[in-house]
Design an enzyme around this catalytic site. Structure first.
Site, mmCIF file in Angstrom:
data_model
loop_
_atom_site.group_PDB
_atom_site.id
_atom_site.type_symbol
_atom_site.label_atom_id
_atom_site.label_comp_id
_atom_site.label_asym_id
_atom_site.label_seq_id
_atom_site.Cartn_x
_atom_site.Cartn_y
_atom_site.Cartn_z
ATOM 1 N N LYS A 48 -13.238 0.064 6.454
ATOM 2 C CA LYS A 48 -13.880 -0.607 5.325
ATOM 3 C C LYS A 48 -14.996 -1.536 5.781
ATOM 4 O O LYS A 48 -16.114 -1.444 5.278
ATOM 5 C CB LYS A 48 -12.841 -1.409 4.529
ATOM 6 C CG LYS A 48 -11.470 -0.785 4.444
ATOM 7 C CD LYS A 48 -11.355 0.302 3.416
ATOM 8 C CE LYS A 48 -10.045 1.034 3.603
ATOM 9 N NZ LYS A 48 -9.618 1.823 2.492
ATOM 10 N N TRP A 104 0.854 -1.194 0.000
ATOM 11 C CA TRP A 104 0.000 0.000 0.000
ATOM 12 C C TRP A 104 0.889 1.243 0.000
ATOM 13 O O TRP A 104 1.851 1.326 0.775
ATOM 14 C CB TRP A 104 -0.905 -0.031 1.237
ATOM 15 C CG TRP A 104 -1.781 1.166 1.398
ATOM 16 C CD1 TRP A 104 -2.551 1.750 0.451
ATOM 17 C CD2 TRP A 104 -1.977 1.915 2.606
ATOM 18 N NE1 TRP A 104 -3.226 2.817 0.984
ATOM 19 C CE2 TRP A 104 -2.890 2.935 2.308
ATOM 20 C CE3 TRP A 104 -1.483 1.816 3.908
ATOM 21 C CZ2 TRP A 104 -3.308 3.862 3.265
ATOM 22 C CZ3 TRP A 104 -1.889 2.720 4.851
ATOM 23 C CH2 TRP A 104 -2.802 3.745 4.527
ATOM 24 N N ASP A 111 -0.950 -5.933 9.040
ATOM 25 C CA ASP A 111 -1.894 -4.844 8.792
ATOM 26 C C ASP A 111 -3.167 -5.480 8.263
ATOM 27 O O ASP A 111 -3.154 -6.132 7.223
ATOM 28 C CB ASP A 111 -1.296 -3.874 7.755
ATOM 29 C CG ASP A 111 -2.234 -2.707 7.473
ATOM 30 O OD1 ASP A 111 -3.258 -2.561 8.174
ATOM 31 O OD2 ASP A 111 -1.936 -1.929 6.549
HETATM 32 C C1 LMR Z 1 -6.809 3.028 -0.255
HETATM 33 O O1 LMR Z 1 -5.863 2.237 -0.257
HETATM 34 O O2 LMR Z 1 -7.284 3.489 -1.293
HETATM 35 C C2 LMR Z 1 -7.446 3.439 1.045
HETATM 36 O O3 LMR Z 1 -6.883 2.712 2.076
HETATM 37 C C3 LMR Z 1 -7.459 4.912 1.242
HETATM 38 C C4 LMR Z 1 -6.100 5.460 1.550
HETATM 39 O O4 LMR Z 1 -5.979 6.096 2.600
HETATM 40 O O5 LMR Z 1 -5.166 5.282 0.776
#
Ligand code: LMR
Length: 397
Positions: free
Chosen positions: A247, A130, A212
């Protein structure tokens, strides 16, 4: 003094929303930021949450501070959800936890805590991970290294490379960041067998896992999605967990998360509880109460809990159906690439494995917005936009 600072580029994920809002094309499609959307493209308040709000409005009698660790019923409810009620680490009193402002808040204070234990510790993250994991960890003073994860050729995990890399490189004192389920950004998850191998590597190398988990319930089910996390918790002396209610409870803007530390023994738990509360106190003092109070009401009411579980199942099933629908449409429109891997991926995201140039063309020529890495938010697809989406994709392949 401010003249020393340069302007920074827009956030790779959040910046997409602004670009989407400015686009005047009435047929634009938003597959950017990871929020659940219904068939009409709305992100509704869950019915279970709406009912909990009414209860809270009637029952709340004060706005005085909550305790520094957060709402205790929320913390206990969440620990039950994550670890399973009566998990051995709970029975052994080895779990320190604080309510945190969102999953990001949990990640950040755990990163700060790691830095207190070992300044500049190395965190191994999946390649890719991420987008916000890296700045979150680095701004707490930690060093980032990557382990191989996604295999573009198959749309799955290159698990042999991942295992080899962790075995060879991750050592005692290092942290390995793992996604509990519904890997963000790829949707490619570890199998049960692979979680067992990760456990064996952690046992032999001594690294500390940091899980996570922000999408519990969106992969295979609330219990199933906690398999890896529970396995590691049961068999390792120490571990960290960052959880989010953004979520699965749809509580995005309320910022509700949980930071969890599993310690070797009960005495160490008390020390870590004091440390994590001091990290929180030095950052934002104490968490916001509202979202945690709602989750507390839901998880501790049999009726609302059941309603919420049904709502999570409905979101999960809809996203799984949309995966199949997208692949069917791509085939129907004559896609030259086999996208069947999308149906095997889990949760809210898929990597389409197209190039950044193709992603740009999707945006500029077709008003379809998703992250440059080719991550799409599956929940942004609907029966009314899937034909257009598939045609646009086929045209840029
Ligand atoms: C995402 O990955 O799109 C979400 O978790 C929002 C974010 O804060 O990035």
């Amino acid at each position: 003094m401010f003249e020393v600072l340069p302007r920074l580029p827009a956030d790779p994920i959040l910046g997409l929303s602004a670009a989407y809002r400015e686009d005047t094309n009435p047929n634009k499609i938003d597959l950017g930021v990871g929020v659940y959307k219904d068939e009409q493209g709305n992100t509704p308040i869950l019915d279970s949450v709406a009912e909990a709000q009414k209860i809270l409005l009637n029952e709340e009698t004060s706005k005085t501070y909550i305790t520094p660790q957060g709402v205790q019923g929320y913390i206990d409810g969440m620990l039950g959800l994550l670890l399973g009620k009566g998990h051995p680490v709970l029975v052994a009193d080895r779990v320190a936890a604080v309510q945190a402002p969102g999953g990001c808040g949990a990640l950040r204070i755990l990163a700060e805590l790691i830095n207190r234990c070992q300044e500049g510790a190395t965190v191994w993250v999946s390649d890719p991970t991420w987008a916000n994991h890296i700045p979150l960890m680095e701004s707490a003073g930690l060093k980032i290294e990557k382990y191989p994860y996604f295999d573009k050729a198959t749309g799955g995990i290159n698990f042999d490379a991942m295992a080899e890399s962790l075995k060879a490189n991750a050592k005692k004192g290092d942290i390995v960041l793992l996604h509990g389920c519904c890997h963000n950004p790829t949707g490619a998850d570890l199998t049960k067998e692979q979680w067992h191998t990760v456990l064996e590597i952690a046992q032999s190398t001594g690294f500390t896992p940091f899980v996570d988990t922000a999408y519990q319930g969106f992969g295979d089910g609330l219990e199933e999605d906690a398999y890896g996390l529970r396995l590691l918790a049961e068999n390792l002396p120490e571990m960290l967990i960052a959880a989010s209610c953004s979520k699965n409870f749809g509580l995005y803007r309320e910022r509700v998360g949980l930071a969890v530390i599993i310690t070797n023994d009960s005495a160490t738990r008390g020390i870590l509880q004091s440390q994590i509360q001091s990290v929180a106190r030095g950052s934002y003092s104490m968490p916001p109460s509202y979202g945690g109070a709602l989750v507390n009401i839901i998880l501790n009411s049999e009726e609302l809990n059941q309603k919420w579980q049904n709502e999570v199942a409905a979101m999960r099933n809809r996203m799984q159906d949309l995966r199949v629908l997208l692949v069917d449409k791509l085939n129907e429109k004559g896609a030259s690439t086999d996208f069947s891997f999308v149906t095997k991926q889990k949760g809210m995201f898929s990597f389409l494995c197209i190039s950044p140039e193709q992603v740009q063309r999707m945006r500029n020529e077709h008003s379809v917005y998703f992250v440059d890495s080719s991550r799409v938010n599956i929940a942004g697809i609907s029966k009314s936009n899937v034909d257009r989406l598939a045609e646009a994709l086929v045209s840029v392949l």
